[in-house]
Design an enzyme around this catalytic site. Structure first.
Site, PDB file in Angstrom:
ATOM      1  N   LYS A  27     -55.130  50.779  -5.179  1.00 17.04           N
ATOM      2  CA  LYS A  27     -56.026  51.174  -6.272  1.00 17.04           C
ATOM      3  C   LYS A  27     -55.380  52.377  -6.948  1.00 17.04           C
ATOM      4  CE  LYS A  27     -58.815  53.585  -7.781  1.00 17.04           C
ATOM      5  NZ  LYS A  27     -58.512  54.355  -9.030  1.00 17.04           N
ATOM      6  N   CYS A  71     -48.560  68.435  -6.890  1.00 16.78           N
ATOM      7  CA  CYS A  71     -49.257  69.041  -5.759  1.00 16.78           C
ATOM      8  C   CYS A  71     -48.366  70.027  -5.036  1.00 16.78           C
ATOM      9  CB  CYS A  71     -49.734  67.965  -4.793  1.00 16.78           C
ATOM     10  SG  CYS A  71     -48.368  67.104  -4.058  1.00 16.78           S
TER      11      CYS A  71
END
Ligand code: NAD
Length: 500
Positions: free
Chosen positions: A173, A281
């Site tokens: 997903k 990140c």
């Protein structure tokens, strides 16, 4: 407007969902695509395809599974430029950075090519007299991956190449903000000879994710994204009996010791803070300067370098910019509002990127490189993840103060120290409460054959991404203890067996 559907059973299928979301080119602000948001039933269709494919794929030998990975790597390399351009067009990052992302993803495929070796397991002869023990590393079944917008190909490739090579099947997903490139990758997997149903994609949002978290056929869930969602995924998936690894947000500090070489620091910090417009990140968003002198030196160099930065669209440039736009209009606005908050809470704004436009791309989602000094814990720009091109300078008086500051922060993804002192560097790597540590290295991202993951609220779950942890996450270990007795059947024993 083209509408992107799902990828189920080896091919793209249109979605019948009534819900969809717009995908934009962040450099121009123009919509490029509409992506369907899969319904619960469509998500179940993808799980069914993966569930069925597991019966045969799990029986394919590791060597044959590795052959698919080898061919997949060749296909990725043959389509390298096309894939990198697709990343840049939807994410906004500059082309060379998109190529870097793709390279780091391909390295995980290379690691997965070694799967026969990685699945060898353990073997001990004579754990007792005439008794041998060995481990089997068996696949789990259907695994699911949920990924963030900032690495639309690398983060999914932290997950599925290893999962598939281990004999699992997969439902991905991707982020609804930049879904095209992973669809192109899925086509390449089919061309590489992956059987239908082994890898599937559902494009969607919470509705699809909640089915992946609750359907009993899904055995494991890998997630990368923001901390509140990571925590939700971990809690919900675990409650439903699934194995979960969920990586969250970050606030990465670079400690600048007084003995550090300022030019080395500046060259490392510019890319680490402003590369990919800070949407990494592992971006460094806080420079912790030990002593006012090191802060003043750093600031004067940074001001010059920032003034020379080129900001512009990630593709179609004459000279490649250093950084592109942010991913969406809303995100650019959020980053500007963090800058407002920094000013309101008393930080000193040295370079302001709020009113920043790129000539010819006035509708693009650009925020200019921004620099704050005198930032302190308690300010939102220090406590929270901004995920934009905003660098904060915090001044401290000693190494211990720098260490305590980092250790007190909610996040613990990455950190680094710049120093010429082996003593401080060693103490730092030993005592810092952070998962990925650099010493004179700007962004300490582990290679594919090591594992990637932070500490504290940057990660939920015990096993990190790729490397040995990835193989452990996507396999269940079974330990077999075997004896081949001749005629020496012993009498019944009702006490705890111990090896003689
Ligand atoms: P996000 O958390 O908004 O979204 C991540 C994924 O979760 C997407 O696929 C999204 O569709 C889905 N999602 C969003 N809301 C959901 C909900 N309520 N329920 C279920 N699913 C939901 O993150 P993002 O904005 O796409 O990515 C940026 C974040 O990801 C940053 O916080 C960044 O630090 C983090 N990140 C972490 C790492 C790491 O390795 N720790 C790596 C990359 C990005």
């Amino acid at each position: 407007m083209n509408k992107l559907g799902n990828f189920i059973n080896g091919k793209q299928v249109p979605s019948h969902s009534e819900r969809s979301s717009a995908v934009y080119n962040p450099a121009t602000g123009q919509q490029s695509l509409e992506v369907s948001l899969a319904s619960a039933d469509e998500t179940r269709d993808a799980i069914s395809a993966a569930h069925k494919a597991f019966l045969t794929w799990s029986q394919v030998t590791p060597l044959r599974r590795a052959h698919v990975m080898f061919r997949f790597k060749v296909m990725l390399e043959a389509n390298f430029d096309k894939l990198a351009e697709a990343i840049s067009l939807e994410h906004g990052k500059v082309l060379s950075d998109a190529k870097g992302e793709l390279t780091r993803g391909i390295e995980v495929v290379e690691f997965a090519c070694g799967i026969p070796h990685l699945l060898k397991g353990e073997h001990s002869q004579n754990v007792g007299r005439g008794v041998d023990s060995f481990s089997l590393m068996q696949p789990l079944g259907v695994c699911a991956g949920i990924s963030p917008f900032n690495f639309p190909v690398m983060v999914p490739m932290w997950m599925f190449p290893i999962a598939i090579a281990c004999g699992n099947t997969f439902v991905m997903k991707p982020s609804e903000k930049d879904p095209s490139v992973i669809m192109m990758v899925a086509e390449l997997l089919t061309q590489a000879g992956l059987p239908d149903g082994v890898f599937n994609i559902v494009n969607g949002d919470k509705e699809a994710v909640d089915i992946l978290l609750s359907d009993a056929r899904v055995q494991a869930v890998s997630f990368v994204g923001s901390t509140p969602i990571a925590e939700y995924i971990y809690a919900t998936g675990s409650k439903n009996g699934k194995r979960v690894q969920a990586l969250g947000g970050a606030k990465n500090h670079m400690v600048v010791m007084p003995d550090a070489d300022t030019e080395q620091v500046v060259s490392a910090l510019m890319g680490a803070a402003y590369g990919s417009a800070g949407e990494r990140c592992m971006a460094i968003s806080v420079a912790v300067c030990v002593g006012d002198e090191s802060a003043e030196k750093l600031i004067s160099h940074l001001k010059q370098e920032i003034a020379a930065m080129r900001v512009g669209p990630g593709t179609g440039f004459k000279e490649e910019p250093h950084m592109g736009p942010l991913v969406s209009k809303e995100h650019a606005q959020k980053v500007r509002s963090y800058i407002d908050a920094g000013v309101a809470q008393g930080a000193s704004l040295l370079i302001d990127g709020r009113d920043f436009t790129v000539t010819g791309n006035e509708q693009g989602y650009f925020v200019g490189p921004t620099l704050f000094d005198q930032v302190k814990p308690g300010m939102r720009i220090y406590d929270e993840e901004i995920f934009g091109p905003v660098l904060s300078i915090v001044r401290v008086g000693s190494f211990e103060e720098a260490l305590n500051l980092i250790n007190a922060h909610e996040y613990g993804n990455g950190t680094t120290i710049f120093t010429t002192s082996g003593e401080y560097a060693r103490a730092f790597s030993d005592e810092v409460q952070v998962g990925m540590v650099g010493i004179n290295v700007p962004i300490p991202v582990p290679m594919a054959f090591h594992s990637f993951g932070g500490w504290k609220r940057s990660v939920f779950g015990p096993l990190n991404m790729h490397g040995q942890d990835g193989v452990r996450f996507y396999t269940r270990m079974k330990t077999v203890t075997a004896r081949w007795p001749k005629n020496d059947i012993s009498s019944h024993s009702f006490s705890m067996p111990t090896m003689k």
